[in-house]
Design an enzyme around this catalytic site. Structure first.
Site, PDB file in Angstrom:
ATOM      1  N   GLU A   1      10.467   4.450  10.325  1.00 39.59           N
ATOM      2  CA  GLU A   1       9.998   5.233   9.178  1.00 39.59           C
ATOM      3  C   GLU A   1      10.421   6.669   9.412  1.00 39.59           C
ATOM      4  O   GLU A   1      10.071   7.276  10.421  1.00 39.59           O
ATOM      5  CB  GLU A   1       8.477   5.121   9.027  1.00 39.59           C
TER       6      GLU A   1
ATOM      7  N   ASP B   1       4.604   5.421   0.525  1.00 40.23           N
ATOM      8  CA  ASP B   1       5.310   4.878   1.692  1.00 40.23           C
ATOM      9  C   ASP B   1       6.808   4.723   1.422  1.00 40.23           C
ATOM     10  O   ASP B   1       7.305   3.612   1.184  1.00 40.23           O
ATOM     11  CB  ASP B   1       4.708   3.535   2.110  1.00 40.23           C
TER      12      ASP B   1
ATOM     13  N   ALA C   1       0.283  14.915   0.991  1.00 44.38           N
ATOM     14  CA  ALA C   1      -1.076  15.212   0.548  1.00 44.38           C
ATOM     15  C   ALA C   1      -1.828  13.925   0.241  1.00 44.38           C
ATOM     16  O   ALA C   1      -1.283  13.002  -0.369  1.00 44.38           O
ATOM     17  CB  ALA C   1      -1.035  16.109  -0.689  1.00 44.38           C
ATOM     18  N   PHE C   2      -3.085  13.869   0.664  1.00 43.90           N
ATOM     19  CA  PHE C   2      -3.924  12.707   0.397  1.00 43.90           C
ATOM     20  C   PHE C   2      -4.241  12.602  -1.096  1.00 43.90           C
ATOM     21  O   PHE C   2      -4.429  13.602  -1.781  1.00 43.90           O
ATOM     22  CB  PHE C   2      -5.241  12.811   1.168  1.00 43.90           C
ATOM     23  N   LEU C   3      -4.327  11.389  -1.571  1.00 48.87           N
ATOM     24  CA  LEU C   3      -4.885  11.126  -2.891  1.00 48.87           C
ATOM     25  C   LEU C   3      -6.406  11.181  -2.794  1.00 48.87           C
ATOM     26  O   LEU C   3      -6.961  11.186  -1.684  1.00 48.87           O
ATOM     27  CB  LEU C   3      -4.418   9.752  -3.388  1.00 48.87           C
TER      28      LEU C   3
ATOM     29  N   GLU D   1       0.395   0.546  -5.811  1.00 50.64           N
ATOM     30  CA  GLU D   1      -1.005   0.805  -6.162  1.00 50.64           C
ATOM     31  C   GLU D   1      -1.117   1.489  -7.520  1.00 50.64           C
ATOM     32  O   GLU D   1      -0.179   2.152  -7.983  1.00 50.64           O
ATOM     33  CB  GLU D   1      -1.663   1.686  -5.091  1.00 50.64           C
TER      34      GLU D   1
ATOM     35  N   ASP E   1      11.794  -1.735   1.478  1.00 52.11           N
ATOM     36  CA  ASP E   1      10.455  -2.061   1.994  1.00 52.11           C
ATOM     37  C   ASP E   1       9.357  -1.826   0.961  1.00 52.11           C
ATOM     38  O   ASP E   1       8.336  -1.222   1.264  1.00 52.11           O
ATOM     39  CB  ASP E   1      10.202  -1.209   3.244  1.00 52.11           C
TER      40      ASP E   1
ATOM     41  N   GLN F   1       3.801   1.482  12.309  1.00 51.30           N
ATOM     42  CA  GLN F   1       4.238   2.610  13.116  1.00 51.30           C
ATOM     43  C   GLN F   1       3.184   3.709  13.101  1.00 51.30           C
ATOM     44  O   GLN F   1       2.315   3.744  12.238  1.00 51.30           O
ATOM     45  CB  GLN F   1       5.585   3.124  12.595  1.00 51.30           C
TER      46      GLN F   1
END
Length: 561
Positions: free
Chosen positions: A284, A456, A368-370, A441, A436, A247
């Site tokens: 989502e 996610d 926020a991005f890792l 990680e 899902d 998506q």
């Protein structure tokens, strides 16, 4: 006499013309500024039903104008730019001003359009900053179970090791011939200056630096709330579609070079997943991402990156700043005169499933991005209890009741806490109703002895009227749980610390509050009871010592904060 009157009329006419010209000359700069949106000019976007000027002639902006993210970067580069003024939106003084502005619901000229409510149930102008009126949530975080310390951290336990002494302040040694007391004094001054320098980093970088082997962020780290505020208020300078995935998701870059993953609103709070939908074709949900972050924090896992809800102007903050031609070409005006777009993806990217504003504002979650993978590599693991993602086939764990015995003998589940972390993730997913969880990680630097990152979570909170018991199969089969998790679950079932009440209090801080409707909050209490009943059955069958893992040996150690 007649000639004199004509001459006087002529003089009066010339005088009036001169005055008019003078007035126009005075007004010209203001009119020009008004046309460009400055000093009292119209700050709103074009009428939704009309085509914007230059729609078909989008010019290519320079990297400086678009605030483009550098292709390659290192912590050294980040240190260089982060010392610039205003690298953080939330300074110590500005934080109070921003919070007061959000509480009043008033914004400077030109920002009111951006922050107006989208839908009645979606926003009440609340801030993502913590506020007063959270007695139960505050009491929860003051409970002894939420003050358990970490083991002493070494350089191998922190994701980044910044040697600011070398870069900013040359390290003094005995070989330099300094007197011992002078060397000690200099070291103390260097330490203070290094701490002050770290405080000047943008909040997203301070978040990255705080990641360690045991947690994404510390329990009471003030950077977390500052980062949540940045996600809501930082200016968006560029937008691009995220590759892969089923998506549409957008990567948004901010003025302070931070980045976040944007998931737009696809359905209202009241809509449930249709009963005939397979889990892999479900929507989502943006509000599920926000709620998952708060749930993860209340459970004290702290494995979900910070997420905040935001109202985004689709014209100014997406279409006008994107350089992604594929995304830009999918914008259109709907028959209802709303701005819409659909992007490119495997599912739900078509005019029939377009994302439309009201008229050009849309809700969404910003995660926020890792840290960039070039700086901190992550390893992707297949979830042992992954579903088949097939309409007719079943996974092995669905047909083999002894499946967990096989998993326990397979690395990395045969040692350490990895299996117990999967049980934490199982409980987390069951409380949300998320089916899902196909992969997870970890950070490569920490090897197998580290936590699982809960990424996610958008397919959670789809059905409040149904409890998907298949999500609990790993816990049923393995009958293992951390003692800390077991005790916190029992605590959250008590009236004084009821999970639904704590979630409601926590979610009030988000800009899109109410994030969840009450049936979803009540469903979490019901599901928590089912988890505790499952664990009680395990204890009755296998004994407490074989089910509950003693992971609280560090209770007496001081917290590493």
């Amino acid at each position: 006499m007649i000639m004199f009157r004509k001459f006087r009329v002529l003089l009066l006419t010339v005088f009036l013309v001169a005055c008019t010209v003078h007035i126009l000359i005075d007004l010209l700069p203001k009119l020009e500024k008004g046309a460009s949106g400055e000093e009292g000019g119209c700050q709103c976007t074009h009428h939704a039903g009309a085509e914007a000027p230059g729609w078909a002639k989008l010019r290519v902006r320079s990297a400086a104008e678009a605030g483009a993210w550098p292709n390659k970067h290192t912590l050294r580069i980040l240190q260089d730019f982060s010392s610039e003024p205003n690298s953080n939106h939330t300074t110590l003084q500005g934080r109070e001003k921003s919070a007061e502005t959000l509480r009043r619901g008033s914004f400077p000229a030109g920002e009111a359009e951006e922050h107006k409510p989208l839908i009645g149930e979606g926003s009440r102008g609340r801030s993502s900053l913590p506020g007063a009126g959270e007695p139960r949530l505050r009491a929860l975080f003051e409970h002894p179970l939420y003050k358990i310390g970490l083991p002493a951290l070494t350089e191998r336990d922190t994701l980044f090791n910044l040697n600011t002494d070398i870069r900013f302040y040359p390290k003094t040694t005995d070989q330099q011939g300094w007197p011992t007391e002078d060397r000690n004094r200099q070291d103390e001054e260097n330490a203070r200056e290094a701490a002050a320098t770290a405080d000047s980093y943008p909040n997203w970088l301070r978040f990255h630096i705080g990641i360690n082997r045991y947690e994404l962020y510390a329990r009471h780290n003030p950077v977390l709330d500052d980062l949540l505020q940045d996600l809501v208020t930082q200016k968006i300078t560029s937008v691009a579609m995220k590759s892969g995935g089923t998506q549409l998701k957008l990567i948004m870059t901010f003025q302070n070079y931070g980045q976040a993953l944007f998931k737009p609103m696809k359905q209202t709070r009241e809509q449930q997943t249709p009963p005939d939908f397979f889990y892999f074709s479900d929507f989502e949900r943006h509000n599920a991402e926000v709620a998952a972050f708060h749930l993860d924090r209340i459970l004290d896992f702290r494995r979900v990156p910070p997420v905040a809800g935001r109202l985004v102007n689709m014209t100014r903050e997406i279409r006008d700043v994107t350089r992604d031609k594929k995304l830009w070409r999918t914008f259109f005006i709907s028959p209802a005169n709303n701005v819409c777009f659909y992007g490119e993806c495997s599912y739900y990217c078509s005019t029939e499933h377009a994302l439309c504003g009201k008229p050009d504002q849309i809700e969404g979650s910003l995660a926020a991005f890792l840290p960039d993978l070039n700086l901190a590599k992550r390893k992707t693991w297949r979830n042992p209890w992954r579903r088949s993602y097939h309409k007719r086939k079943k996974a092995e764990w669905e047909v083999d009741p002894d499946y967990c015995d096989e998993v326990k003998q397979t690395p990395p589940y045969d040692r350490g806490t990895r299996l117990l972390d999967v049980m934490d993730m199982t409980i987390f997913d069951f409380l949300m109703g998320n089916m899902d969880r196909h992969h997870y990680e970890t950070f490569e630097k920490f090897g197998n002895d580290t936590f699982i990152i809960h990424l996610d979570n958008g397919r959670g909170f789809g059905k409040h009227s149904h409890d998907e018991m298949s999500i609990l199969v790993p816990l049923n089969q393995c009958c293992r749980v951390k003692k800390s998790t077991f005790l916190r679950l029992q605590l959250l079932a008590k009236e004084d610390y009821r999970l639904s009440t704590l979630m409601e209090e926590s979610l009030l801080r988000d800009r899109l509050s109410p994030v969840l409707i009450r049936p979803h909050l009540q469903a979490m209490d019901r599901r928590l009871g089912l988890v505790l009943r499952t664990l009680a059955d395990c204890v009755a069958k296998e004994g407490y010592a074989n089910v509950v893992d003693q992971d609280l040996e560090g209770e007496s150690r001081p917290a590493q904060r």
